[in-house]
Design an enzyme around this catalytic site. Structure first.
Site, PDB file in Angstrom:
ATOM      1  N   LYS A 131      39.058  29.402  49.564  1.00  0.00           N
ATOM      2  CA  LYS A 131      39.029  29.269  50.913  1.00  0.00           C
ATOM      3  C   LYS A 131      38.899  28.717  51.909  1.00  0.00           C
ATOM      4  O   LYS A 131      38.744  29.320  52.902  1.00  0.00           O
ATOM      5  CB  LYS A 131      37.073  29.975  50.611  1.00  0.00           C
ATOM      6  CG  LYS A 131      36.015  30.722  50.480  1.00  0.00           C
ATOM      7  CD  LYS A 131      34.638  30.504  50.969  1.00  0.00           C
ATOM      8  CE  LYS A 131      33.645  31.247  49.469  1.00  0.00           C
ATOM      9  NZ  LYS A 131      32.809  31.429  50.131  1.00  0.00           N
ATOM     10  N   LYS A 187      37.537  39.339  42.499  1.00  0.00           N
ATOM     11  CA  LYS A 187      35.634  39.077  42.782  1.00  0.00           C
ATOM     12  C   LYS A 187      35.095  39.815  43.343  1.00  0.00           C
ATOM     13  O   LYS A 187      35.464  39.376  44.422  1.00  0.00           O
ATOM     14  CB  LYS A 187      35.446  37.579  42.277  1.00  0.00           C
ATOM     15  CG  LYS A 187      33.932  37.075  42.569  1.00  0.00           C
ATOM     16  CD  LYS A 187      33.415  35.864  42.315  1.00  0.00           C
ATOM     17  CE  LYS A 187      32.805  35.050  43.966  1.00  0.00           C
ATOM     18  NZ  LYS A 187      31.802  35.178  45.074  1.00  0.00           N
ATOM     19  N   LYS A 223      30.417  39.378  49.065  1.00  0.00           N
ATOM     20  CA  LYS A 223      30.229  39.856  50.319  1.00  0.00           C
ATOM     21  C   LYS A 223      31.026  39.415  51.916  1.00  0.00           C
ATOM     22  O   LYS A 223      30.638  40.504  52.461  1.00  0.00           O
ATOM     23  CB  LYS A 223      28.712  38.884  50.610  1.00  0.00           C
ATOM     24  CG  LYS A 223      28.000  38.741  49.765  1.00  0.00           C
ATOM     25  CD  LYS A 223      26.799  37.649  50.668  1.00  0.00           C
ATOM     26  CE  LYS A 223      25.336  36.732  49.614  1.00  0.00           C
ATOM     27  NZ  LYS A 223      26.311  35.907  49.442  1.00  0.00           N
TER      28      LYS A 223
HETATM   29  N1  AQP Z   1      31.135  39.119  40.957  1.00  0.00           N
HETATM   30  C1  AQP Z   1      29.887  39.140  40.620  1.00  0.00           C
HETATM   31  N2  AQP Z   1      29.777  39.067  39.841  1.00  0.00           N
HETATM   32  C2  AQP Z   1      28.704  38.126  39.553  1.00  0.00           C
HETATM   33  N3  AQP Z   1      28.009  37.166  40.193  1.00  0.00           N
HETATM   34  C3  AQP Z   1      28.376  36.702  41.506  1.00  0.00           C
HETATM   35  N4  AQP Z   1      27.766  36.151  42.676  1.00  0.00           N
HETATM   36  C4  AQP Z   1      28.826  36.290  42.912  1.00  0.00           C
HETATM   37  N5  AQP Z   1      29.657  37.082  43.500  1.00  0.00           N
HETATM   38  C5  AQP Z   1      29.156  37.708  41.636  1.00  0.00           C
HETATM   39  C6  AQP Z   1      26.971  35.342  41.627  1.00  0.00           C
HETATM   40  O1  AQP Z   1      25.925  35.262  42.715  1.00  0.00           O
HETATM   41  C7  AQP Z   1      25.445  34.570  43.002  1.00  0.00           C
HETATM   42  C8  AQP Z   1      25.357  33.389  44.193  1.00  0.00           C
HETATM   43  O2  AQP Z   1      26.370  34.239  44.719  1.00  0.00           O
HETATM   44  P1  AQP Z   1      26.153  33.230  46.837  1.00  0.00           P
HETATM   45  O3  AQP Z   1      25.464  33.620  47.689  1.00  0.00           O
HETATM   46  O4  AQP Z   1      25.741  31.794  46.381  1.00  0.00           O
HETATM   47  O5  AQP Z   1      28.345  33.380  47.120  1.00  0.00           O
HETATM   48  P2  AQP Z   1      29.146  33.773  46.672  1.00  0.00           P
HETATM   49  O6  AQP Z   1      29.342  32.903  45.019  1.00  0.00           O
HETATM   50  O7  AQP Z   1      30.087  33.101  46.641  1.00  0.00           O
HETATM   51  O8  AQP Z   1      29.370  34.745  46.362  1.00  0.00           O
HETATM   52  P3  AQP Z   1      29.615  36.012  47.203  1.00  0.00           P
HETATM   53  O9  AQP Z   1      28.840  37.522  47.419  1.00  0.00           O
HETATM   54  O10 AQP Z   1      30.925  36.419  47.025  1.00  0.00           O
HETATM   55  O11 AQP Z   1      29.928  35.511  48.729  1.00  0.00           O
HETATM   56  P4  AQP Z   1      30.115  35.202  50.024  1.00  0.00           P
HETATM   57  O12 AQP Z   1      31.779  36.147  50.618  1.00  0.00           O
HETATM   58  O13 AQP Z   1      29.744  34.729  50.920  1.00  0.00           O
HETATM   59  O14 AQP Z   1      31.185  34.045  49.162  1.00  0.00           O
HETATM   60  C9  AQP Z   1      25.731  33.433  42.650  1.00  0.00           C
HETATM   61  O15 AQP Z   1      25.061  32.883  41.484  1.00  0.00           O
HETATM   62  C10 AQP Z   1      27.200  33.292  41.898  1.00  0.00           C
HETATM   63  O16 AQP Z   1      27.170  33.076  41.133  1.00  0.00           O
END
Ligand code: AQP
Length: 328
Positions: A113, A194, A197
């Site tokens: 990131k 992956k 969001k």
């Molecule tokens: N693609 C994924 N598959 C399975 N689990 C996932 N998690 C995130 N993406 C996937 C799990 O969701 C929980 C919350 O995630 P987070 O909000 O802490 O942020 P993240 O892991 O960085 O997820 P995002 O959705 O990709 O958010 P952004 O785009 O903001 O970085 C965690 O338990 C994570 O493992």
């Protein structure tokens, strides 16, 4: 018998997607009935990257509603917003003073990131220390997360062990609990990436509140391959494997068994879309009901923060004392 405590969090950095649901939330809903469970909306983490204040506020409340709609029961578990419990930020500083530059530099999420970008926020670099504080404050033993958080959990354990060794027994050592299926849901349009969001395009992400029509369209356009053989093979068939994982995470079936039932990608895609639509329908209905009563959601979050503050307080006092700070 000693109570086992669970803690996990999610960032209000956008709309909840099916990866968050299968990777984490589905396990949270189960864990709440077995363990003393704390789930937090980690808004302090969401401001480590560029954000809009109004959007962050709206996302935080909408995420709380989505978690409740997904089945978190405030009568059974504690749901709260991270910034409502000031102990998180306080302990985070003590842990930043325990973690090393080398350890934080090795975190792949930071590398993906922010590394090599001069304007990246310092807090994105120290993010894992705040995450360690989130967990260690509650003496949590189980941390249900998706695969992408495994490395941060390892670091949390290292930080806790080092703190305990240097300054005396302070923290329980937590473990990540990662689901066997759906731990790393991939983007439908880019199946080697992956699902996220904050993806640039919404095309490859199934959001929890997407309409049935949107879900069907996204799944029908999911990238596969030209072989036209349904096989569970992560290395060679990431798109098809992702579809099989999605189907099985939604239905509880086994990917290889499901694969043997299909010869055409089109049939598999239709059934994946139907399974996800059926899974999300009751959740979306509950979300509609909850959105008519935002005051109730705020009340739940307020009570959650009170309980979390109470549980976190003794650990913060112990950590401050053990590291050598003088009590007021
Ligand atoms: N693609 C994924 N598959 C399975 N689990 C996932 N998690 C995130 N993406 C996937 C799990 O969701 C929980 C919350 O995630 P987070 O909000 O802490 O942020 P993240 O892991 O960085 O997820 P995002 O959705 O990709 O958010 P952004 O785009 O903001 O970085 C965690 O338990 C994570 O493992």
């Amino acid at each position: 018998m000693a109570v086992i405590r669970v803690l996990s969090g999610i960032q209000p950095s956008g709309e909840l997607h099916i990866g968050n649901y299968f990777g984490a939330i589905q396990a949270w809903v189960k864990d709440q009935y077995e363990f003393d469970s704390f789930f937090t909306i980690v808004d302090l983490h969401a401001i480590t990257v560029e954000h809009t204040p109004e959007e962050l506020r709206a996302n935080t409340l909408s995420l709380a509603m989505t978690l409740l709609a997904a089945g978190l029961d405030p009568e059974v578990c504690t749901i709260f917003v991270q910034s409502h419990v000031s102990a998180h930020a306080e302990l985070s500083w003590l842990l930043e003073c325990t973690a090393t530059y080398g350890e934080l530099s090795r975190m792949t999420q930071f590398k993906e990131k922010g590394r090599s970008d001069e304007s990246v926020r310092a807090a994105l670099f120290t993010y894992p220390a705040l995450m360690a504080a989130d967990i260690l404050l509650y003496q949590a033993e189980r941390v249900p997360v998706g695969e992408d958080q495994r490395q941060h959990l390892e670091l949390t354990r290292d930080i806790a062990i080092r703190f305990n060794t240097k300054y005396g027994e302070t923290f329980k050592i937590p473990e990540a609990t990662i689901p066997p299926l759906g731990a790393r849901v991939m983007d439908l349009a880019h199946p080697t990436k992956k699902m996220s969001k904050s993806a640039k395009s919404r095309a490859g992400t199934i959001f929890i509140l997407d309409t049935p029509d949107e879900i069907s369209k996204k799944v029908s356009k999911a990238v596969t391959d030209t072989e036209n053989k349904v096989r569970y093979d992560i290395a060679n068939k990431p798109g098809v494997t992702n579809l099989l994982e999605l189907f099985c995470a939604a239905t509880g079936e086994h990917p290889s068994e499901v694969a043997s039932r299909y010869s055409m990608y089109g049939d598999l895609k239709r059934n994946v879309a139907d399974a996800i639509i059926a899974l999300l329908e009751p959740l979306q209905q509950r979300y509609e009901e909850l959105s008519e009563d935002p005051a109730e959601v705020s009340r739940i979050l307020r009570l959650g923060a009170e309980k979390a503050t109470e549980i976190a307080a003794p650990t913060l006092v112990l950590a401050k004392n053990n590291i050598g700070l003088v009590a007021p």
